[in-house]
Design a protein around this motif. Structure first.
Motif, mmCIF file in Angstrom:
data_model
loop_
_atom_site.group_PDB
_atom_site.id
_atom_site.type_symbol
_atom_site.label_atom_id
_atom_site.label_comp_id
_atom_site.label_asym_id
_atom_site.label_seq_id
_atom_site.Cartn_x
_atom_site.Cartn_y
_atom_site.Cartn_z
ATOM 1 N N VAL A 1 37.338 31.223 38.340
ATOM 2 C CA VAL A 1 36.261 31.672 37.446
ATOM 3 C C VAL A 1 35.072 30.716 37.527
ATOM 4 C CG1 VAL A 1 35.622 31.986 35.027
ATOM 5 C CG2 VAL A 1 37.774 32.911 35.873
ATOM 6 N N LEU A 2 35.351 29.415 37.526
ATOM 7 C CA LEU A 2 34.272 28.429 37.613
ATOM 8 C C LEU A 2 33.530 28.528 38.935
ATOM 9 C CD1 LEU A 2 36.087 25.330 36.026
ATOM 10 C CD2 LEU A 2 34.436 26.872 34.946
ATOM 11 N N TRP B 1 33.337 31.216 40.852
ATOM 12 C CA TRP B 1 32.584 32.481 40.843
ATOM 13 C C TRP B 1 31.294 32.333 40.051
ATOM 14 C CZ3 TRP B 1 31.139 35.570 36.708
ATOM 15 C CH2 TRP B 1 30.604 36.823 37.038
ATOM 16 N N LEU B 2 31.361 31.686 38.907
ATOM 17 C CA LEU B 2 30.164 31.474 38.101
ATOM 18 C C LEU B 2 29.137 30.639 38.858
ATOM 19 C CD1 LEU B 2 31.607 30.782 34.527
ATOM 20 C CD2 LEU B 2 30.191 32.716 35.228
ATOM 21 N N GLY B 3 29.627 29.585 39.519
ATOM 22 C CA GLY B 3 28.717 28.723 40.273
ATOM 23 C C GLY B 3 28.018 29.465 41.401
ATOM 24 N N THR C 1 27.613 32.762 41.762
ATOM 25 C CA THR C 1 26.759 33.831 41.228
ATOM 26 C C THR C 1 25.436 33.280 40.699
ATOM 27 O OG1 THR C 1 28.714 35.122 40.615
ATOM 28 C CG2 THR C 1 26.631 35.708 39.559
ATOM 29 N N ILE C 2 25.520 32.209 39.927
ATOM 30 C CA ILE C 2 24.289 31.613 39.378
ATOM 31 C C ILE C 2 23.401 31.084 40.490
ATOM 32 C CG2 ILE C 2 23.401 29.713 37.974
ATOM 33 C CD1 ILE C 2 25.875 30.056 36.196
ATOM 34 N N SER D 1 29.906 41.179 40.140
ATOM 35 C CA SER D 1 30.768 41.493 39.002
ATOM 36 C C SER D 1 32.010 42.257 39.415
ATOM 37 C CB SER D 1 30.001 42.303 37.958
ATOM 38 O OG SER D 1 28.933 41.553 37.429
#
Length: 444
Positions: A84-85, A87-89, A91-92, A114
């Motif tokens: 999750v971390l 993926w967030l990194g 994506t941002i 997403s």
């Protein structure tokens, strides 16, 4: 090949990948939703599935992960958190790289990114339904018609059960006391040998119980200790969990030893396909009591007394005592020595609290368990002066309390989503099953 053609091919591949991901998400979530709906509407289908299909998964998936001595569930949870971390990194970072004026491109990118967590979530949801969710809707462990009349009870009935349970403990304890190890404070602990035998003895206890209750008969993989996440679990008031993806029964490795034993049995009940928390609590109690293993027998009685204390008995009055059958009056007199009657505050009416009859061994261990879990929420500091304690300062652990509150709220919402309307309160309904079955035995 021209640059324009390369871009077109790249866009086409992205569209095909997006289309496949979307179809996969719709398919897996659709199948999971379909099975969930059917199981909610048909108890017969859920029971047939639990008896004929579900055990096949335990024999294959559960048996495979049984080969690993460590908890694969713990590793997967840590990997999911890391995923999750990451993926967030990613994506941002990608969103930042797109020019501000390209709002349409940013929305398109976010939609494409997403789909990754959505596909992972739908896969986990389907796994949950097949390996766990359908079983929530199967027939109850006991035939409701058989024990339904015993759910309606009086305080007098509850005292009969409590006194019978005390009598059973006092008859059993001399036979197992020499196998019960205690630390320097007199608290029940597992010896090194018993520690190593914990997983095998709990699986053996469930297999033994399955001989009397064939609906429990599955391949029981040994329960796994949670190590890296044990501190977090303790703050969240979690003693164990069943992980559908690997079909592992996991228990908190730093919890009090009696809690670890009952938790291992509790999660193995889930592995056997009984998901309701009240039933898992009750079945773990009878599995321990009937196990023939001293440490499991003692932990089962300790757990029963703790549940009766937590969800408990109303005080006994002299009028109620007079209505007890002579046999139970004799038990009460033997356990109380007639010295523990007290008065209601600001009243001349006498009462008797059940806790006053707890055997000394049980009282010590209940206090130790309370200290452990209370200690997760609070820090006690002793203030000394010239070698003497002059004050005790209690500081609330706000972080642990926040974790516990979120944990309880999440578990409550999850259980309600599975059709258990009273959520986390369903754990306490183990006492209802205990009273009902013991009343039935007393009547017989």
């Amino acid at each position: 090949m021209s640059v324009l053609k390369k871009l077109r091919l790249k866009n086409l591949r992205n569209q095909n990948s997006l289309s496949k991901s979307l179809r996969y998400f719709l398919f897996t979530s659709g199948i999971a939703g379909l099975f969930t709906g059917i199981s909610r509407l048909s108890v017969g289908f859920s029971e047939w599935y639990a008896i004929n299909i579900y055990p096949l998964f335990v024999k294959t998936v559960g048996r495979f992960f049984c080969f690993f001595s460590f908890s694969f569930a713990e590793i997967i949870i840590l990997l999911l958190i890391a995923g999750v971390l990451v993926w967030l990194g990613i994506t941002i970072t990608k969103l930042i790289k797109i020019r501000r004026e390209s709002r349409c491109n940013r929305l398109r990118l976010f939609g494409r990114m997403s789909l990754i967590p959505l596909c992972v979530a739908s896969t986990l949801f389907l796994n949950f339904v097949l390996f766990c969710g359908i079983n929530y809707n199967r027939r109850t462990f006991y035939d409701k018609q058989e024990i339904e009349s015993y759910f309606t009870r009086t305080t007098l009935d509850e005292w009969k059960v409590y006194l019978a349970l005390l009598q059973s403990f006092y008859e059993t304890y001399p036979q197992i006391s020499s196998y019960i190890h205690r630390d320097e404070n007199g608290v029940f602990v597992l010896s090194d040998l018993q520690e190593n035998q914990l997983t095998t003895s709990t699986t053996a206890a469930m297999a033994r119980l399955a001989q009397d209750f064939p609906r429990l008969d599955v391949h029981f993989p040994r329960p796994k200790p949670i190590r890296f996440l044990a501190e977090f679990m303790s703050d969240a008031f979690l003693v164990g969990f069943y992980f559908p993806l690997t079909m592992e029964a996991n228990f908190n490795n730093i919890a009090p030893d009696s809690d670890r034993i009952i938790s291992a049995l509790h999660e193995l009940v889930h592995v056997a396909g009984f998901m309701r928390e009240d039933e898992a609590n009750f079945i773990s109690f009878i599995a321990g009591r009937n196990s023939g293993e001293p440490k499991l027998i003692y932990s089962a009685y300790l757990y029963a007394f703790s549940q009766l204390r937590n969800y408990g008995l109303q005080p006994l009055t002299p009028e109620m005592y007079a209505q007890l059958p002579e046999y139970f009056q004799q038990l009460f007199d033997a356990f109380s020595d007639g010295d523990n009657w007290i008065y209601y505050e600001d009243s001349e009416n006498m009462i008797f609290y059940a806790e006053l009859l707890h055997p000394k061994q049980i009282q010590v261990d209940l206090a130790a368990r309370s200290d452990f879990w209370w200690g997760r929420m609070n820090t006690v500091t002793h203030v000394y002066d010239d070698g003497e304690i002059i004050d005790i300062v209690i500081t609330e652990n706000t972080i642990a309390q926040a974790i516990a509150e979120v944990s309880v709220a999440t578990n409550d919402a999850f259980l309600q989503a599975q059709g258990l309307e009273d959520g986390v309160l369903s754990y306490g309904r183990m006492v209802d099953l205990l009273f009902a079955t013991e009343l039935m035995n007393i009547s017989d």
